[in-house]
Design an enzyme around this catalytic site. Structure first.
Site, short mmCIF file in Angstrom:
data_model
loop_
_atom_site.label_atom_id
_atom_site.label_comp_id
_atom_site.label_asym_id
_atom_site.label_seq_id
_atom_site.Cartn_x
_atom_site.Cartn_y
_atom_site.Cartn_z
N CYS A 1 41.97 3.71 62.30
CA CYS A 1 41.13 4.78 61.35
C CYS A 1 39.74 4.59 61.36
CB CYS A 1 42.12 4.53 59.94
SG CYS A 1 41.83 2.93 59.34
N LYS B 1 57.39 -1.49 52.65
CA LYS B 1 57.97 -0.68 53.55
C LYS B 1 57.20 -0.61 54.87
CE LYS B 1 58.90 3.06 55.39
NZ LYS B 1 58.99 3.19 57.03
N GLU C 1 44.36 4.24 51.51
CA GLU C 1 43.55 4.16 52.68
C GLU C 1 44.11 5.03 53.80
OE1 GLU C 1 42.24 3.17 56.06
OE2 GLU C 1 43.35 1.24 56.01
#
Length: 493
Positions: free
Chosen positions: A297, A188, A263
């Site tokens: 990130c 997804k 993560e």
């Protein structure tokens, strides 16, 4: 090769994206779709299927059938390796279209997509092709008359949820190792960024991946994503996204007692000591926070500078940053494209306003731009904030750099480790002993010295604290996608 026009018929640039379940393209059960918005213009360029819980259940059932009754699980590592190598080849062959989709979807400069993302994904599949042939156990000596050995086996059905900022790359870091280990997947992607996943689904099928081994459900995270993380047929979850959402995914996994790789968010510190070449150090600092418009990130968003060179570094930042080109992602001269969505830019605006209210000094930037209706924000440097300011402590996820002075090495390390995050960190120094000493004390899953954002498929990455757990890439990734079975056979007559 199936022509991509069967996925995206003539009309708008990317029209009619569908679900890929059990080796077949199909509409969502409800028939609903979501618009795809080009963040550089704010205009719709296509649509994707809006999956609901019934679509997710169909995808999980197809994956389960492929794992239990299909050939993939029983193939040798060499057989799986050949498919992964073919996927890598097709990624390179169709790199221009993949890069175009990625750029249109998330606003990343097209040149950067072609140069970085395509190579990264192809290398990930090629590297994991080698891992597919290195799954092995070991023999054990027992204190009884028995022969014992261990086996590494796939979990089964892996639910993979990927974010909007690097859709192609971060999908590859999950899909490639999961397949190498013999798992099957229900994927997804983020609703803002699914275009590259649609083409990848077709490329993986064309490479010889059996039906049902990879299944793609596009749609809202609150609907399709929630259905996936709570589905009882999932054997393993892997998630990349915010720490807040990651906690909900971890809670759902705990309900079904399944393992999960996380993560999550980051707020990386970059320490500049006073022995550096300031020109080079500032260049590294700039690249560390403007990459992908700060939607990264592991971006170096907190710059900690030795007090003796603090104002010099600020002056260099103020002089150099306005020369960065913010604009059309398709223009080869562009350094920064738009934010991926209007809501992401609005979030950056809120943090910059909060910084002003907290007494922060906006050295450069600090404003939005609306070129052509796009979601642009100028790269911004904010000085003099307290270390406990929300703007320093929280993940902004945009092109915003906070700069703070420090007096001692110990103070720099303490400030670097002071947030709840621990995904990446870095330092810049000419002192080799200091470099190793400080790197060992930084609370992060990855540390860069005199560089930023260098990565490779052979290097494990992942976080500590609220940046998550588990590791992706490197040989260590097999720990995330296999489980150990012990086999004992009696040697007694």
């Amino acid at each position: 090769m199936t022509e991509t026009s069967t996925i995206f018929p003539a009309g708008r640039l990317f029209a009619g994206g569908r679900l890929f379940i059990g080796g077949q393209w199909r509409d969502s059960a409800s028939g609903r779709s979501l618009e795809v918005i080009d963040p550089s213009t704010g205009s719709a360029i296509g649509s994707i299927a809006d999956a609901d819980a019934s679509d997710v259940s169909d995808a999980v059932a197809a994956a389960r059938h492929a794992f239990d009754d299909g050939p993939w699980r029983g193939w040798t590592g060499r057989d799986r390796s050949e498919v992964l190598v073919k996927i890598a080849e097709l990624v390179r062959e169709h790199g221009d279209e993949l890069a175009e989709r990625e750029s249109r979807d998330v606003g990343k400069p097209l040149a950067a997509c072609r140069r970085g993302d395509i190579n990264s994904v192809a290398n990930q599949f090629a590297y994991c092709a080698s891992l597919a042939q290195s799954l092995h156990g070991s023999t054990r000596e027992l204190q009884t008359a028995a022969f014992a050995h261990t086996r590494r086996e796939p979990y089964g059905v892996v639910g993979a949820i990927t974010p909007f900022n690097f859709p192609l790359v971060l999908s590859g870091t999950k899909i490639a190792p999961a397949l190498a280990a013999g798992n099957v997947i229900v994927h997804k992607p983020a609703e803002e960024a699914s275009l590259s996943a649609l083409l990848m689904a077709q490329l993986m099928a064309d490479a010889g991946l059996p039906d049902g081994v990879y299944n793609l459900v596009t749609g809202l995270g609150s609907v399709a994503g929630n259905a996936l993380i709570t589905h009882p047929g999932i054997d393993k979850l892997t998630f990349t996204g915010s720490s807040r959402t990651g906690k909900r995914v971890a809670a759902a996994a705990a309900e079904n007692l399944i393992p999960v790789t996380m993560e999550l968010g980051g707020n990386a510190s970059n320490i500049i000591f006073d022995d550096v070449d300031i020109d080079r150090a500032v260049g590294t600092a700039i690249s560390g926070f403007v990459f992908n418009s700060g939607q990264y990130c592991m971006a170096g968003t907190r710059l900690l500078v030795a007090r003796s060179i603090y104002e010099r570094v600020l002056a260099e930042l103020a002089e150099r940053i306005p020369h960065l080109v913010v604009g059309d992602p398709r223009d080869p001269a562009t350094d920064l494209g738009p934010m991926a969505a209007e809501r992401h830019r609005a979030n950056v605006e809120r943090y910059v306003q909060l910084a002003r209210e907290d007494g922060g000094r906006v050295v450069v930037g600090g404003e939005a731009r609306n070129d052509g209706g796009g979601f642009y924000y100028l790269p911004t440097v904010i000085a003099d904030l307290r270390n406990d300011s929300r703007v320093v402590q929280e993940e902004i996820f945009g092109p915003v750099l906070t700069v703070q002075p420090f007096d001692t090495e110990a103070e720099a390390i303490s400030m670097a480790n002071s947030t709840v995050y621990g995904l990446a960190s870095g330092l810049q120094t000419r002192d080799l002993v200091r470099a190793h000493r400080v790197a060992a004390k930084l609370d992060a899953g990855m540390v860069w010295i005199n560089t930023w954002s260098k990565n490779d498929a052979s290097l494990p990455f992942g976080g500590v604290k609220q940046s998550g757990y588990g590791r992706e890439s490197g040989p260590e990734v097999l720990e995330s996608y296999t489980r150990i079975k012990s086999v004992v056979m009696s040697l007694e007559d």
